[in-house]
Design an enzyme around this catalytic site. Structure first.
Site, PDB file in Angstrom:
ATOM      1  N   ASP A  20       0.621  -1.637   0.622  1.00  0.00           N
ATOM      2  CA  ASP A  20       0.119  -0.271  -0.347  1.00  0.00           C
ATOM      3  C   ASP A  20       1.062   1.584   0.503  1.00  0.00           C
ATOM      4  O   ASP A  20       2.224   1.088   0.558  1.00  0.00           O
ATOM      5  CB  ASP A  20      -1.182  -0.052   1.149  1.00  0.00           C
ATOM      6  N   ASN A  68     -10.817  -2.820  -6.560  1.00  0.00           N
ATOM      7  CA  ASN A  68      -9.333  -2.072  -7.465  1.00  0.00           C
ATOM      8  C   ASN A  68      -9.851  -1.731  -8.076  1.00  0.00           C
ATOM      9  O   ASN A  68      -9.855  -0.653  -9.280  1.00  0.00           O
ATOM     10  CB  ASN A  68      -8.570  -2.512  -7.269  1.00  0.00           C
TER      11      ASN A  68
HETATM   12  C1  FPP Z   1      -1.530   0.003  -3.796  1.00  0.00           C
HETATM   13  O1  FPP Z   1      -1.311   1.868  -3.512  1.00  0.00           O
HETATM   14  C2  FPP Z   1      -1.293  -0.544  -4.603  1.00  0.00           C
HETATM   15  C3  FPP Z   1      -1.702  -1.167  -5.310  1.00  0.00           C
HETATM   16  C4  FPP Z   1      -3.069  -0.697  -5.775  1.00  0.00           C
HETATM   17  C5  FPP Z   1      -1.369  -2.318  -6.488  1.00  0.00           C
HETATM   18  C6  FPP Z   1      -0.079  -2.597  -6.157  1.00  0.00           C
HETATM   19  C7  FPP Z   1       0.592  -2.699  -7.484  1.00  0.00           C
HETATM   20  C8  FPP Z   1       2.312  -2.483  -7.712  1.00  0.00           C
HETATM   21  C9  FPP Z   1       2.688  -2.406  -6.917  1.00  0.00           C
HETATM   22  C10 FPP Z   1       2.222  -2.157  -9.397  1.00  0.00           C
HETATM   23  C11 FPP Z   1       1.550  -2.593 -10.464  1.00  0.00           C
HETATM   24  C12 FPP Z   1       2.579  -4.123  -9.639  1.00  0.00           C
HETATM   25  C13 FPP Z   1       2.995  -5.666 -10.257  1.00  0.00           C
HETATM   26  C14 FPP Z   1       2.469  -6.762  -9.841  1.00  0.00           C
HETATM   27  C15 FPP Z   1       4.270  -5.708 -11.004  1.00  0.00           C
HETATM   28  P1  FPP Z   1      -2.595   3.072  -3.373  1.00  0.00           P
HETATM   29  O2  FPP Z   1      -2.468   2.918  -4.880  1.00  0.00           O
HETATM   30  O3  FPP Z   1      -3.649   2.019  -2.835  1.00  0.00           O
HETATM   31  O4  FPP Z   1      -1.642   3.928  -2.665  1.00  0.00           O
HETATM   32  P2  FPP Z   1      -2.438   5.034  -2.402  1.00  0.00           P
HETATM   33  O5  FPP Z   1      -3.544   4.345  -0.744  1.00  0.00           O
HETATM   34  O6  FPP Z   1      -1.163   5.429  -1.356  1.00  0.00           O
HETATM   35  O7  FPP Z   1      -3.103   5.593  -2.779  1.00  0.00           O
END
Ligand code: FPP
Length: 243
Positions: A20, A68
């Protein structure tokens, strides 16, 4: 170089991670959220590599939750593109390092081309025995349990199963990855204290470690800190501990 603070005999067998903080990482730098996910993909690369070096046998990453799908279309599309790119760019390293790749979640909901790339990687790495990398995609813990119940009910309807056979083991065997051991350690980055519908059945006795570090900044050193902290804990599984 492996952290000499880590005791190889007390490593978690299975580490699961809620990645996250990509969005906040980007916002802090006045960048768009996609840049945060791109940098997050670099952390994925680093943590997969570190896990293999350290000797973690199972690594499970929460890459895209059922919830998501509600994100803006451009963000979902960017995440799918990144995922596809990651599959292609990491395949050679997975093969070289003996990593078996698998996916948990309602994968049928992903775009066809992404499914194809995932399937190719699953097939090409299926004989590897060094480590298992599992990506949770279109994944939800409640959905996984609902799917398991539906499968079991179907088994009863068809006469293949009797209701008296339902046990914890039987339920575990009907989860998305039947052979996956429960996680020993669950890491959540980004400073929140939530389970967010991740591996609900499997984390009954899992140690939880949270850090305010945002996922794009979570690299090997931070990972080793989490593993060191895990090694200090005493796991009792509901029993009474030693002195
Ligand atoms: C959370 O950050 C992360 C995700 C929704 C998805 C995770 C994705 C990756 C690490 C990138 C691609 C993955 C791979 C396997 C190549 P957020 O957007 O919820 O962050 P925030 O809470 O700060 O908005």
């Amino acid at each position: 170089m492996i952290d000499d603070m880590l005791d190889p005999a007390k490593l978690p067998k299975h580490v699961a991670i809620i990645m996250d903080g990509n969005g906040r990482w980007a916002k802090k730098r006045a960048l768009n959220r996609i840049r945060g996910h791109e940098e997050g993909a670099e952390s994925v690369r680093a943590i997969v590599r570190a896990s293999r070096e350290i000797g973690i046998r199972w690594l499970t990453l929460y890459a895209f939750s059922e919830e998501n799908w509600k994100r803006p279309k451009y963000e979902v599309e960017a995440l799918m593109r990144l995922l596809k790119r990651f599959m292609v760019s990491e395949r050679a390293e997975m093969l070289e390092n003996g990593i078996r790749f698998q996916v948990i979640g309602r994968v049928r909901k992903l775009p066809g081309d992404v499914q194809q790339t995932l399937r190719d990687t699953v097939d090409k790495t299926s004989h590897n025995r060094g480590m298992v990398l599992t990506l949770a995609l279109s994944y939800g813990g409640r959905q996984e349990l609902a799917d398991a119940v539906a499968e079991i009910a179907h088994g009863i309807e068809s006469g293949a199963l009797r209701s008296g056979e339902i046990s914890e083991e039987l339920i575990s065997r009907h989860l998305y990855a039947a052979d996956m051991p429960d996680p020993d350690l669950l890491i959540r980055t980004g400073g929140e204290y939530r389970v967010s519908n991740f591996l609900l059945w499997q984390i009954a006795y899992t140690e939880i470690y949270t850090t305010p570090t945002q996922w794009p900044d979570f690299r090997k050193e931070e990972y080793e800190k989490a593993l060191e902290e895990y090694q200090k804990r005493e796991r009792r599984f509901g029993a009474v501990g030693g002195e």
